[in-house]
Design a protein around this motif. Structure first.
Motif, PDB file in Angstrom:
ATOM      1  N   ALA A 298     -10.491  -2.244  -3.623  1.00 27.39           N
ATOM      2  CA  ALA A 298     -10.651  -2.618  -2.213  1.00 27.39           C
ATOM      3  C   ALA A 298      -9.321  -2.544  -1.474  1.00 27.39           C
ATOM      4  N   SER A 299      -8.247  -3.022  -2.092  1.00 27.26           N
ATOM      5  CA  SER A 299      -6.938  -2.990  -1.439  1.00 27.26           C
ATOM      6  C   SER A 299      -6.476  -1.559  -1.191  1.00 27.26           C
ATOM      7  N   ARG A 300      -6.616  -0.670  -2.203  1.00 27.19           N
ATOM      8  CA  ARG A 300      -6.180   0.724  -2.026  1.00 27.19           C
ATOM      9  C   ARG A 300      -7.016   1.423  -0.947  1.00 27.19           C
ATOM     10  N   ALA A 301      -8.326   1.178  -0.950  1.00 30.00           N
ATOM     11  CA  ALA A 301      -9.193   1.851   0.019  1.00 30.00           C
ATOM     12  C   ALA A 301      -8.900   1.390   1.448  1.00 30.00           C
ATOM     13  N   ILE A 302      -8.691   0.092   1.647  1.00 26.08           N
ATOM     14  CA  ILE A 302      -8.398  -0.416   2.986  1.00 26.08           C
ATOM     15  C   ILE A 302      -7.040   0.091   3.463  1.00 26.08           C
ATOM     16  N   ASN A 303      -6.047   0.100   2.584  1.00 24.14           N
ATOM     17  CA  ASN A 303      -4.733   0.629   2.964  1.00 24.14           C
ATOM     18  C   ASN A 303      -4.807   2.107   3.306  1.00 24.14           C
ATOM     19  N   LEU A 304      -5.660   2.858   2.598  1.00 20.62           N
ATOM     20  CA  LEU A 304      -5.831   4.276   2.885  1.00 20.62           C
ATOM     21  C   LEU A 304      -6.361   4.489   4.292  1.00 20.62           C
ATOM     22  N   HIS A 305      -7.134   3.558   4.804  1.00 22.35           N
ATOM     23  CA  HIS A 305      -7.676   3.639   6.164  1.00 22.35           C
ATOM     24  C   HIS A 305      -6.812   2.884   7.164  1.00 22.35           C
ATOM     25  N   LYS A 306      -5.534   2.656   6.791  1.00 20.44           N
ATOM     26  CA  LYS A 306      -4.550   2.005   7.671  1.00 20.44           C
ATOM     27  C   LYS A 306      -4.975   0.599   8.074  1.00 20.44           C
ATOM     28  N   GLY A 307      -5.698  -0.067   7.188  1.00 17.54           N
ATOM     29  CA  GLY A 307      -6.138  -1.426   7.453  1.00 17.54           C
ATOM     30  C   GLY A 307      -5.345  -2.448   6.671  1.00 17.54           C
TER      31      GLY A 307
END
Length: 419
Positions: free
Chosen positions: A388-397
């Motif tokens: 979840a952390s990697r995916a959200i960071n990938l979307h600049k979140g």
């Protein structure tokens, strides 16, 4: 021996600026002296004019005979017919002033070099000082640009490396420059290359592990099919089936984590409604929550359209919501709330449960890979929140955890609208 080319460049640049400032000032002073435009000459001319106006022609002659004239300068007193009365002959006067004596006779005072003088001597101009100041400022500006421009390029490159773009290089932008900054750029480029190699090696390792594990999984499933024909071995069959399912889940999560870490180019982005995605996840989570006698409530009044990886965002929200359902107390409620912020340009999602919560010192660690939040005996692998952390960071979140009101854990996710 340590190279100090940059030190000598700065030293020589400031030294040259100071020398030029001194030379410009000294040169201007010497030019004034050569022209004869000196305070002594001006004082002589002003005094001569005053003597002619207040007294008579004889007083003016005596002043020119007694007062010494600066070298290389001619000052002469003429009558209205152009005849020299006193002083030196001035063939090409640069200064000429007519005055009427006390006897009414017209007299002409001429000098070989002088400015347009008034009754009082004018002060020396500020030109040399201003010129020197401007030249020093020019050299300081050039030195500043010489230093700050490559440093700005280095900062920009390091920012891109931090975002996972390891192909950026700084040294080609510095041209034929040769100093310590070029050495630093070479080290940064080398570091980016090594980071790229390490990340690629890590991704290859994850993919290789996943590939190798799928082969024994296939054999396990085949063995399960054979064991189903032997009822007396049903206990072993259930154990093999359970372990194979866990292995399959682990491989799937490893693949998702590898994709979230390596996918930096947004090539698979598509338009999607995050609120609709949340509704699908909540609908699926309600079945699992029903088995634990708890509820999952979604509060999301408005849609939020953005561009992103649908699968990665689905896994991110699903992992957080399933964790909340897993740890919430029986008969309690998991609340998923989405709201728009900044005039609809940002979506804030909060997932809160009523479980035991997490110690304050571990609120950051729960997003690390293979961290199970102290539940070492559970069925999880410690990859859900890391994905979840990697995916959200990938979307600049942004994703963060904090204690929920009334106990439990609250996970906050913020996503910007991407075009």
């Amino acid at each position: 021996m340590m190279r100090r080319r940059l030190f000598w460049k700065l030293f020589l640049a400031f030294w040259l600026a100071n020398c030029l400032t001194f030379l410009v000032g000294a040169g201007a002073f010497m030019l004034d002296e050569l022209r004869g435009d000196t305070p002594g000459l001006r004082s002589l001319l002003v005094t001569e004019l005053n003597m002619l106006q207040r007294f008579d022609e004889q007083a003016g002659r005596q002043l020119l005979q007694v007062s010494p004239q600066p070298p290389g300068v001619q000052v002469g007193l003429y009558d209205d017919q152009g005849e020299l009365l006193a002083g030196r002959a001035v063939p090409r006067p640069l200064f000429e002033r007519s005055v009427t004596g006390t006897d009414g006779r017209l007299l002409i005072l001429r000098a070989s070099a002088a400015s347009d003088l008034d009754e009082q001597p004018r002060p020396r101009g500020m030109g040399p000082l201003l010129t020197g100041t401007l030249m020093s400022a020019l050299f300081a500006l050039l030195c500043s640009l010489y230093l700050t421009r490559p440093l700005a390029w280095l900062r920009e490159a390091m920012g891109q490396v931090a975002q996972g773009r390891f192909d950026v290089r700084v040294k080609p932008r510095l041209g034929r420059r040769r100093d310590e900054i070029v050495d630093l750029a070479e080290d940064c480029d080398r570091m980016a290359g090594q980071l790229k190699a390490l990340v690629e090696a890590q991704q290859h390792l994850l993919h290789d592990i996943s590939h190798e594990l799928r082969s024994p999984l296939t054999r396990l499933h085949a063995a399960i099919g054979l064991l189903r024909q032997q009822p007396e071995r049903r206990e072993m069959l259930e154990r093999i089936e359970r372990e194979s399912r866990r292995m399959d889940d682990l491989i799937e999560q490893l693949l998702t984590l590898a994709r979230a870490q390596s996918d930096q180019d947004h090539a698979d982005c598509e338009a999607l409604d995050v609120v609709e995605l949340l509704a699908q996840i909540v609908e699926d989570a309600r079945f699992e929550a029903g088995m634990r006698q708890c509820q999952v409530l979604l509060v999301a009044p408005q849609p939020f359209i953005t561009r992103g990886h649908e699968e990665l965002l689905y896994r991110a929200f699903e992992n957080v919501i399933r964790n909340a359902v897993r740890y919430t107390a029986p008969g309690s409620e998991v609340r998923v709330e989405a709201m728009l912020e900044q005039a609809g340009e940002r979506l804030r999602v909060t997932i809160s449960d009523q479980g035991p919560g997490v110690a304050p010192e571990r609120l950051q660690a729960i997003f690390n890979t293979f961290d199970r939040g102290g539940d070492s005996g559970g069925d999880g692998f410690g990859l859900g929140l890391a994905i979840a952390s990697r995916a959200i960071n990938l979307h600049k979140g942004v994703i963060a955890a904090q204690p929920a009101d009334g106990g439990g854990l609250l996970v906050r996710i913020e996503l910007p609208r991407l075009g």
